[in-house]
Design an enzyme around this catalytic site. Structure first.
Site, PDB file in Angstrom:
ATOM      1  N   ARG A   1     -81.275 134.366   0.142  1.00  0.00           N
ATOM      2  CA  ARG A   1     -82.585 134.782  -0.350  1.00  0.00           C
ATOM      3  C   ARG A   1     -82.428 135.448  -1.716  1.00  0.00           C
ATOM      4  O   ARG A   1     -82.458 136.679  -1.842  1.00  0.00           O
ATOM      5  CB  ARG A   1     -83.244 135.722   0.654  1.00  0.00           C
ATOM      6  CG  ARG A   1     -83.528 135.040   1.992  1.00  0.00           C
ATOM      7  CD  ARG A   1     -83.879 136.041   3.061  1.00  0.00           C
ATOM      8  NE  ARG A   1     -84.125 135.377   4.357  1.00  0.00           N
ATOM      9  CZ  ARG A   1     -84.251 136.018   5.501  1.00  0.00           C
ATOM     10  NH1 ARG A   1     -84.152 137.336   5.544  1.00  0.00           N
ATOM     11  NH2 ARG A   1     -84.452 135.347   6.621  1.00  0.00           N
TER      12      ARG A   1
ATOM     13  N   ASP B   1     -82.896 136.951  -5.418  1.00  0.00           N
ATOM     14  CA  ASP B   1     -83.924 137.854  -5.925  1.00  0.00           C
ATOM     15  C   ASP B   1     -84.748 137.212  -7.035  1.00  0.00           C
ATOM     16  O   ASP B   1     -84.379 136.175  -7.592  1.00  0.00           O
ATOM     17  CB  ASP B   1     -83.281 139.135  -6.475  1.00  0.00           C
ATOM     18  CG  ASP B   1     -82.573 139.946  -5.415  1.00  0.00           C
ATOM     19  OD1 ASP B   1     -82.890 139.774  -4.233  1.00  0.00           O
ATOM     20  OD2 ASP B   1     -81.696 140.754  -5.791  1.00  0.00           O
TER      21      ASP B   1
ATOM     22  N   TYR C   1     -70.819 133.576  -6.922  1.00  0.00           N
ATOM     23  CA  TYR C   1     -71.827 133.885  -7.939  1.00  0.00           C
ATOM     24  C   TYR C   1     -71.142 134.048  -9.287  1.00  0.00           C
ATOM     25  O   TYR C   1     -69.986 134.490  -9.367  1.00  0.00           O
ATOM     26  CB  TYR C   1     -72.550 135.190  -7.620  1.00  0.00           C
ATOM     27  CG  TYR C   1     -73.526 135.134  -6.470  1.00  0.00           C
ATOM     28  CD1 TYR C   1     -74.869 134.810  -6.692  1.00  0.00           C
ATOM     29  CD2 TYR C   1     -73.121 135.435  -5.179  1.00  0.00           C
ATOM     30  CE1 TYR C   1     -75.773 134.781  -5.636  1.00  0.00           C
ATOM     31  CE2 TYR C   1     -74.017 135.408  -4.122  1.00  0.00           C
ATOM     32  CZ  TYR C   1     -75.342 135.080  -4.362  1.00  0.00           C
ATOM     33  OH  TYR C   1     -76.240 135.052  -3.326  1.00  0.00           O
TER      34      TYR C   1
ATOM     35  N   ARG D   1     -75.123 142.185  -8.667  1.00  0.00           N
ATOM     36  CA  ARG D   1     -75.685 142.738  -9.901  1.00  0.00           C
ATOM     37  C   ARG D   1     -75.221 144.180 -10.128  1.00  0.00           C
ATOM     38  O   ARG D   1     -75.048 144.611 -11.277  1.00  0.00           O
ATOM     39  CB  ARG D   1     -77.212 142.655  -9.861  1.00  0.00           C
ATOM     40  CG  ARG D   1     -77.734 141.219  -9.973  1.00  0.00           C
ATOM     41  CD  ARG D   1     -79.198 141.115  -9.609  1.00  0.00           C
ATOM     42  NE  ARG D   1     -80.022 141.959 -10.462  1.00  0.00           N
ATOM     43  CZ  ARG D   1     -81.313 142.236 -10.203  1.00  0.00           C
ATOM     44  NH1 ARG D   1     -81.887 141.728  -9.101  1.00  0.00           N
ATOM     45  NH2 ARG D   1     -81.998 142.992 -11.010  1.00  0.00           N
TER      46      ARG D   1
END
Length: 250
Positions: free
Chosen positions: A55, A57, A115, A202
């Site tokens: 999911r 952001d 990522y 992040r």
């Protein structure tokens, strides 16, 4: 009247998250999930709700997010991608589709996700990179960042590296690989793990940026982990620099 048996179809979805409020349906704007539901419902003439693996952001991008949905339509699994791409906006594409077993779900499988967080580090920003990188003119030392990254590899309690709004039974996660590479003005933080907390990548990126600009030494990462306190880590780096690039089922 014939009752058709439901089948489960898996989609591999790529998207530019710039214009979306993330993956999951939201009250305050359009999402990737909402666009897929709309296109699939129009295609199948059934009320379809997809279920995604990650999911992501608001503003985050992906090359390979996974989703499944159930349908009674007899279309071959590999043909859904072609039909859907004619109905989706240009910033969302189904890279692959195929039929899976009725009980298969990507979130129930052991997996590794990778990522990449990209930083444009130069005197001035590049307008052609603005949607997919975070810009900073402060010179970053990637050697220091790589040293700091090494302390995050392995199984740790990442409570310091997740949003205070995270709802989970445990904040222990495993990072299997984490590296920082620089090519010209582009710095890429690449992180692979078996699971991630809300905003974890992040916050890792924001913390490594602070190591790179000299705010604290690489060894300070060990103290940040030990404190298990969000306020000890760096800021949450902007969403636009983050892309889900690989998803591997184990």
């Amino acid at each position: 009247m014939e009752i058709r048996k439901k089948r489960r179809i898996c989609l591999v979805v790529a998207y530019d998250g710039t214009n979306y409020q993330g993956w999951q349906i939201q009250q305050n704007g359009n999402t990737i999930e909402a666009e897929l539901n709309r296109a699939l419902s129009a295609l199948t003439k059934e009320p379809i709700e997809v279920s995604g693996a990650s999911r992501t952001d608001s503003g985050v991008h992906a090359r390979c997010n996974y989703a499944v949905f159930d349908t009674a339509v007899r279309m071959p699994g590999d043909k859904f991608s072609y039909a859907l791409n004619q109905r989706l906006p240009e910033d969302i594409r189904v890279r692959k589709s195929y039929e899976v077993s009725p009980d298969w779900h990507p979130r129930k499988c052991s997996s590794k996700k990778t990522y990449e967080y990209r930083i444009f580090n130069d005197e001035f920003p590049d307008p052609l990179c603005r949607l997919y990188t975070h810009f900073t003119y402060t010179k970053l030392d990637t050697d220091r960042m790589n040293t700091a990254a090494g302390y995050l590899i392995g199984e740790h309690d990442f409570k310091s590296f997740c949003s205070i709004h995270t709802q989970t039974e445990t904040t222990v996660r495993t990072i299997t690989d984490l590296s920082v590479k620089k090519e010209g003005s582009l710095i890429t933080i690449r992180v692979t793990g078996t699971g991630f907390l809300y905003n974890m990548v992040r916050i890792i990126a924001g913390t490594l940026i602070e190591v790179g600009n000299g705010k604290y030494p690489p060894e300070h990462i060990k103290e940040i982990l030990q404190h298990c306190d969000r306020s000890c880590a760096g800021p949450t780096a902007p969403a636009r620099g983050l892309t889900l690039v690989e998803y591997e089922f184990l």
